[in-house]
Design a protein around this motif. Structure first.
Motif, PDB file in Angstrom:
ATOM      1  N   UNK A  64       0.831  -1.200   0.000  1.00  0.00           N
ATOM      2  CA  UNK A  64       0.000   0.000   0.000  1.00  0.00           C
ATOM      3  C   UNK A  64       0.870   1.256   0.000  1.00  0.00           C
ATOM      4  N   UNK A  65       1.995   1.224   0.705  1.00  0.00           N
ATOM      5  CA  UNK A  65       2.910   2.370   0.678  1.00  0.00           C
ATOM      6  C   UNK A  65       3.389   2.631  -0.745  1.00  0.00           C
ATOM      7  N   UNK A  66       3.667   1.571  -1.483  1.00  0.00           N
ATOM      8  CA  UNK A  66       4.110   1.706  -2.868  1.00  0.00           C
ATOM      9  C   UNK A  66       3.011   2.309  -3.735  1.00  0.00           C
ATOM     10  N   UNK A  67       1.778   1.838  -3.570  1.00  0.00           N
ATOM     11  CA  UNK A  67       0.655   2.381  -4.338  1.00  0.00           C
ATOM     12  C   UNK A  67       0.447   3.847  -3.994  1.00  0.00           C
ATOM     13  N   UNK A  68       0.506   4.161  -2.725  1.00  0.00           N
ATOM     14  CA  UNK A  68       0.227   5.519  -2.285  1.00  0.00           C
ATOM     15  C   UNK A  68       1.265   6.507  -2.807  1.00  0.00           C
ATOM     16  N   UNK A  69       2.491   6.059  -2.962  1.00  0.00           N
ATOM     17  CA  UNK A  69       3.529   6.948  -3.511  1.00  0.00           C
ATOM     18  C   UNK A  69       3.153   7.447  -4.904  1.00  0.00           C
ATOM     19  N   UNK A  70       2.426   6.624  -5.667  1.00  0.00           N
ATOM     20  CA  UNK A  70       1.984   7.049  -7.001  1.00  0.00           C
ATOM     21  C   UNK A  70       1.004   8.218  -6.903  1.00  0.00           C
ATOM     22  N   UNK A  71       0.091   8.161  -5.923  1.00  0.00           N
ATOM     23  CA  UNK A  71      -0.892   9.241  -5.742  1.00  0.00           C
ATOM     24  C   UNK A  71      -0.247  10.499  -5.171  1.00  0.00           C
ATOM     25  N   UNK A  72       0.846  10.335  -4.456  1.00  0.00           N
ATOM     26  CA  UNK A  72       1.535  11.458  -3.821  1.00  0.00           C
ATOM     27  C   UNK A  72       2.582  12.099  -4.735  1.00  0.00           C
ATOM     28  N   UNK A  73       2.871  11.456  -5.855  1.00  0.00           N
ATOM     29  CA  UNK A  73       3.902  11.941  -6.784  1.00  0.00           C
ATOM     30  C   UNK A  73       3.662  13.393  -7.190  1.00  0.00           C
ATOM     31  N   UNK A  74       4.726  14.086  -7.504  1.00  0.00           N
ATOM     32  CA  UNK A  74       4.703  15.497  -7.910  1.00  0.00           C
ATOM     33  C   UNK A  74       4.177  16.394  -6.797  1.00  0.00           C
ATOM     34  N   UNK A  75       4.503  16.042  -5.563  1.00  0.00           N
ATOM     35  CA  UNK A  75       4.119  16.846  -4.397  1.00  0.00           C
ATOM     36  C   UNK A  75       2.603  16.990  -4.269  1.00  0.00           C
ATOM     37  N   UNK A  76       1.862  15.970  -4.732  1.00  0.00           N
ATOM     38  CA  UNK A  76       0.401  16.027  -4.690  1.00  0.00           C
ATOM     39  C   UNK A  76      -0.125  15.892  -3.271  1.00  0.00           C
ATOM     40  N   UNK A  77       0.599  15.181  -2.415  1.00  0.00           N
ATOM     41  CA  UNK A  77       0.162  14.939  -1.041  1.00  0.00           C
ATOM     42  C   UNK A  77       1.332  15.035  -0.085  1.00  0.00           C
ATOM     43  N   UNK A  78       1.061  15.554   1.093  1.00  0.00           N
ATOM     44  CA  UNK A  78       1.998  15.463   2.218  1.00  0.00           C
ATOM     45  C   UNK A  78       1.325  14.571   3.239  1.00  0.00           C
ATOM     46  N   UNK A  79       2.091  13.667   3.844  1.00  0.00           N
ATOM     47  CA  UNK A  79       1.467  12.724   4.765  1.00  0.00           C
ATOM     48  C   UNK A  79       2.452  12.244   5.825  1.00  0.00           C
ATOM     49  N   UNK A  80       1.875  11.782   6.930  1.00  0.00           N
ATOM     50  CA  UNK A  80       2.639  11.208   8.040  1.00  0.00           C
ATOM     51  C   UNK A  80       2.233   9.755   8.200  1.00  0.00           C
ATOM     52  N   UNK A  81       3.210   8.861   8.170  1.00  0.00           N
ATOM     53  CA  UNK A  81       2.928   7.435   8.370  1.00  0.00           C
ATOM     54  C   UNK A  81       2.744   7.188   9.865  1.00  0.00           C
ATOM     55  N   UNK A  82       1.643   6.556  10.204  1.00  0.00           N
ATOM     56  CA  UNK A  82       1.308   6.232  11.587  1.00  0.00           C
ATOM     57  C   UNK A  82       1.755   4.812  11.912  1.00  0.00           C
ATOM     58  N   UNK A  83       1.535   3.899  10.960  1.00  0.00           N
ATOM     59  CA  UNK A  83       1.903   2.494  11.152  1.00  0.00           C
ATOM     60  C   UNK A  83       2.178   1.863   9.808  1.00  0.00           C
ATOM     61  N   UNK A  84       3.246   1.075   9.739  1.00  0.00           N
ATOM     62  CA  UNK A  84       3.533   0.280   8.554  1.00  0.00           C
ATOM     63  C   UNK A  84       4.025  -1.069   9.022  1.00  0.00           C
ATOM     64  N   UNK A  85       3.266  -2.121   8.653  1.00  0.00           N
ATOM     65  CA  UNK A  85       3.613  -3.469   9.078  1.00  0.00           C
ATOM     66  C   UNK A  85       3.156  -4.478   8.035  1.00  0.00           C
ATOM     67  N   UNK A  86       3.391  -5.733   8.314  1.00  0.00           N
ATOM     68  CA  UNK A  86       2.971  -6.824   7.434  1.00  0.00           C
ATOM     69  C   UNK A  86       1.471  -6.763   7.162  1.00  0.00           C
TER      70      UNK A  86
END
Length: 154
Positions: A64-86
């Protein structure tokens, strides 16, 4: 170089906004919006399915982090990761250029309909065991969007 998702959204808005407004005028807002969401649901679910197959990743956080990077590309989004796990990827979007764009057009409701609502359809494409929960969006006036992707175990 491929066109970023934010640029795609801006291009699509040129056609979709007048189309949705015409449908709303003819059918009423509720019926038109339901028709639009229904028409786009399978498209976005298919995007999610294709992405998940291509990644072939069992780690929800990584995928999901990989997918989300596509939506955030070109400074489209700023975000804070709260949790990343399996089994989870949780983050808060603190700045959204999609929302800024639709607000500049005076159409945040259509931005929610055409952009934000698609997040759930895309998540469905990730498979039946991946669930998205979101309780607020910048597009609807909140100070941040809270995305919570989790693997659901039965």
């Amino acid at each position: 170089m491929s066109v970023s998702v934010i640029e795609q959204a801006k291009i699509q808005a040129q056609v979709l906004i007048p189309l949705v407004k015409a449908l709303q005028a003819e059918l009423g807002e509720a019926r038109a919006n339901a028709l639009v969401r229904g028409a786009l649901r399978d498209l976005f679910r298919g995007y999610g399915e294709a992405f998940w197959r291509e990644k072939s990743e069992t780690d929800v956080g990584k995928a999901v982090a990989s997918a989300f990077r596509q939506y955030a590309r070109d400074d489209a989004l700023s975000y804070d990761v709260i949790e990343q796990s399996q089994d989870a990827f949780a983050f808060d979007v603190t700045r959204c250029r999609y929302a800024e764009f639709y607000k500049e057009l005076g159409e945040p409701e259509l931005g929610f309909l055409l952009v934000c609502s698609a997040d759930f359809d895309t998540a469905e494409g990730f498979g039946g065991d991946i669930e998205l929960t979101r309780t607020r969006t910048i597009m609807q006036g909140a100070s941040y969007c809270d995305f919570r992707y989790r693997r659901v175990r039965e």
